[in-house]
Design an enzyme around this catalytic site. Structure first.
Site, PDB file in Angstrom:
ATOM      1  N   SER A 138       0.888  -1.153   0.000  1.00  0.00           N
ATOM      2  CA  SER A 138       0.000   0.000   0.000  1.00  0.00           C
ATOM      3  C   SER A 138       0.930   1.208   0.000  1.00  0.00           C
ATOM      4  O   SER A 138       1.887   1.238   0.767  1.00  0.00           O
ATOM      5  CB  SER A 138      -0.849   0.027   1.272  1.00  0.00           C
ATOM      6  OG  SER A 138      -1.261   1.364   1.555  1.00  0.00           O
ATOM      7  N   ASP A 176      -4.805   3.155  -2.100  1.00  0.00           N
ATOM      8  CA  ASP A 176      -5.928   3.286  -1.162  1.00  0.00           C
ATOM      9  C   ASP A 176      -6.635   4.608  -1.414  1.00  0.00           C
ATOM     10  O   ASP A 176      -6.194   5.653  -0.938  1.00  0.00           O
ATOM     11  CB  ASP A 176      -5.416   3.237   0.277  1.00  0.00           C
ATOM     12  CG  ASP A 176      -4.972   1.842   0.680  1.00  0.00           C
ATOM     13  OD1 ASP A 176      -3.834   1.693   1.144  1.00  0.00           O
ATOM     14  OD2 ASP A 176      -5.771   0.916   0.487  1.00  0.00           O
ATOM     15  N   GLY A 205      -9.488   2.878   6.459  1.00  0.00           N
ATOM     16  CA  GLY A 205      -9.394   4.308   6.693  1.00  0.00           C
ATOM     17  C   GLY A 205      -8.016   4.834   7.025  1.00  0.00           C
ATOM     18  O   GLY A 205      -7.709   5.995   6.743  1.00  0.00           O
ATOM     19  N   PHE A 206      -7.148   3.979   7.592  1.00  0.00           N
ATOM     20  CA  PHE A 206      -5.817   4.465   7.986  1.00  0.00           C
ATOM     21  C   PHE A 206      -4.775   3.366   7.887  1.00  0.00           C
ATOM     22  O   PHE A 206      -5.087   2.178   8.087  1.00  0.00           O
ATOM     23  CB  PHE A 206      -5.848   4.976   9.437  1.00  0.00           C
ATOM     24  CG  PHE A 206      -6.840   6.074   9.663  1.00  0.00           C
ATOM     25  CD1 PHE A 206      -8.123   5.793  10.110  1.00  0.00           C
ATOM     26  CD2 PHE A 206      -6.516   7.385   9.362  1.00  0.00           C
ATOM     27  CE1 PHE A 206      -9.060   6.789  10.287  1.00  0.00           C
ATOM     28  CE2 PHE A 206      -7.441   8.402   9.531  1.00  0.00           C
ATOM     29  CZ  PHE A 206      -8.720   8.117   9.994  1.00  0.00           C
ATOM     30  N   GLY A 207      -3.537   3.752   7.607  1.00  0.00           N
ATOM     31  CA  GLY A 207      -2.425   2.821   7.699  1.00  0.00           C
ATOM     32  C   GLY A 207      -1.928   2.792   9.137  1.00  0.00           C
ATOM     33  O   GLY A 207      -2.353   3.613   9.960  1.00  0.00           O
ATOM     34  N   GLY A 208      -1.068   1.814   9.456  1.00  0.00           N
ATOM     35  CA  GLY A 208      -0.446   1.790  10.778  1.00  0.00           C
ATOM     36  C   GLY A 208      -1.320   1.293  11.920  1.00  0.00           C
ATOM     37  O   GLY A 208      -0.948   1.431  13.082  1.00  0.00           O
ATOM     38  N   ASP A 213      -5.473  -7.371   4.107  1.00  0.00           N
ATOM     39  CA  ASP A 213      -4.984  -5.994   4.112  1.00  0.00           C
ATOM     40  C   ASP A 213      -5.211  -5.357   5.472  1.00  0.00           C
ATOM     41  O   ASP A 213      -6.333  -5.301   5.951  1.00  0.00           O
ATOM     42  CB  ASP A 213      -5.771  -5.218   3.044  1.00  0.00           C
ATOM     43  CG  ASP A 213      -5.382  -3.757   2.933  1.00  0.00           C
ATOM     44  OD1 ASP A 213      -6.106  -3.026   2.227  1.00  0.00           O
ATOM     45  OD2 ASP A 213      -4.380  -3.362   3.530  1.00  0.00           O
TER      46      ASP A 213
HETATM   47  C1  DX5 Z   1      -6.464   0.790   5.281  1.00  0.00           C
HETATM   48  C2  DX5 Z   1      -5.878   0.416   3.958  1.00  0.00           C
HETATM   49  C3  DX5 Z   1      -4.641  -0.435   4.065  1.00  0.00           C
HETATM   50  C4  DX5 Z   1      -3.538   0.198   4.859  1.00  0.00           C
HETATM   51  C5  DX5 Z   1      -2.439  -0.812   5.070  1.00  0.00           C
HETATM   52  O1  DX5 Z   1      -7.741   1.296   5.081  1.00  0.00           O
HETATM   53  O2  DX5 Z   1      -6.827  -0.261   3.182  1.00  0.00           O
HETATM   54  O3  DX5 Z   1      -4.165  -0.745   2.778  1.00  0.00           O
HETATM   55  O4  DX5 Z   1      -3.047   1.274   4.178  1.00  0.00           O
HETATM   56  O5  DX5 Z   1      -1.439  -0.234   5.832  1.00  0.00           O
HETATM   57  P1  DX5 Z   1      -0.774  -1.000   7.056  1.00  0.00           P
HETATM   58  O6  DX5 Z   1      -0.030  -2.170   6.442  1.00  0.00           O
HETATM   59  O7  DX5 Z   1       0.141   0.043   7.628  1.00  0.00           O
HETATM   60  O8  DX5 Z   1      -1.844  -1.438   7.977  1.00  0.00           O
END
Ligand code: DX5
Length: 223
Positions: free
Chosen positions: A8, A35, A142-145, A175
């Protein structure tokens, strides 16, 4: 089963998105996930088709668009035109899921469905003939991490059983929170495509990260 490692690009330096796409391609990723968030379906706003189209010009690796937006039906063609070979939609955001999955294929690309943690697998049971990929979210979109939700592993296993029973050629993607500490669980449960954002960016190099994640997933698949 094969293993595909798909980054991502949310953790990327947005000032150098094209450069990071080229570096990921050189590192041997299988495709790149975009994303797309509209600030409505999820409480975050990322990038649209124009940004993806700009990066399309500087690399050849496949692109998938994960549409976390309201009324994605109205936007599908813009992501196909931007160079995405796989369009992923959430049934939670669709008025007519069956019609939308079929329309994605009519646009000449592959159709994927993403199931948020609270959405049942039953929502795709009767449309398997229209799907090329099922994505079991292991975080809320909605968010990474965010932290990996391990209680999604039985859902991954159930999806694997449903795909195998259907006889259709459908990828099973996970994911959210996927990294060296978590990838073995969904791999053992039957996933074959792994999205990784923040964890991949924590490796000393993309090449080391892709190789390590791939090796861990393959080992877990073999049990
Ligand atoms: C969250 C996204 C994911 C996210 C993955 O809504 O769909 O793709 O960016 O990032 P990590 O691996 O940091 O959880």
């Amino acid at each position: 089963m094969s293993v595909k490692i798909v980054p991502s690009v949310l953790p990327a330096d947005f000032a150098y998105l094209g450069r990071d796409c080229q570096a990921l391609e050189e590192a041997g990723v299988d495709r790149i996930q975009w994303d797309v968030m509209d600030g409505k379906f999820v409480p975050n706003l990322t990038f649209g088709a124009d940004t993806i189209a700009a990066c399309r010009k500087v690399c050849d690796v496949g692109f998938e668009a994960h549409l976390m937006v309201e009324r994605p039906e109205e936007l599908l063609h813009t992501y196909v035109d931007a160079g995405c070979e796989l369009i992923i939609v959430h049934p939670e955001s669709l008025q007519q899921p069956h019609r939308t999955y079929a329309h994605i294929r009519e646009l000449g690309v592959r159709a994927g469905v993403a199931l948020s943690p609270g959405t049942s697998l039953a929502s795709v049971e009767h449309v398997m003939d229209l799907l090329d990929m099922i994505l079991v979210m292991t975080v809320n979109p909605g968010f990474g991490g965010q932290s990996y939700i391990a209680t999604m592993e039985p859902k991954v296993a159930a999806a694997r059983a449903m795909i195998d029973a259907s006889g259709f050629d459908i990828e099973l993607e996970v994911d959210g929170g996927i990294g060296p500490e978590t990838i073995a669980g969904p791999a053992a449960a039957g996933a074959d495509v792994f999205i990784s954002g923040s964890a991949l960016w924590r490796y000393p190099s993309f090449a080391e990260g892709v190789a390590d994640l791939r090796q861990r997933a393959e080992a877990a698949q073999q049990g």
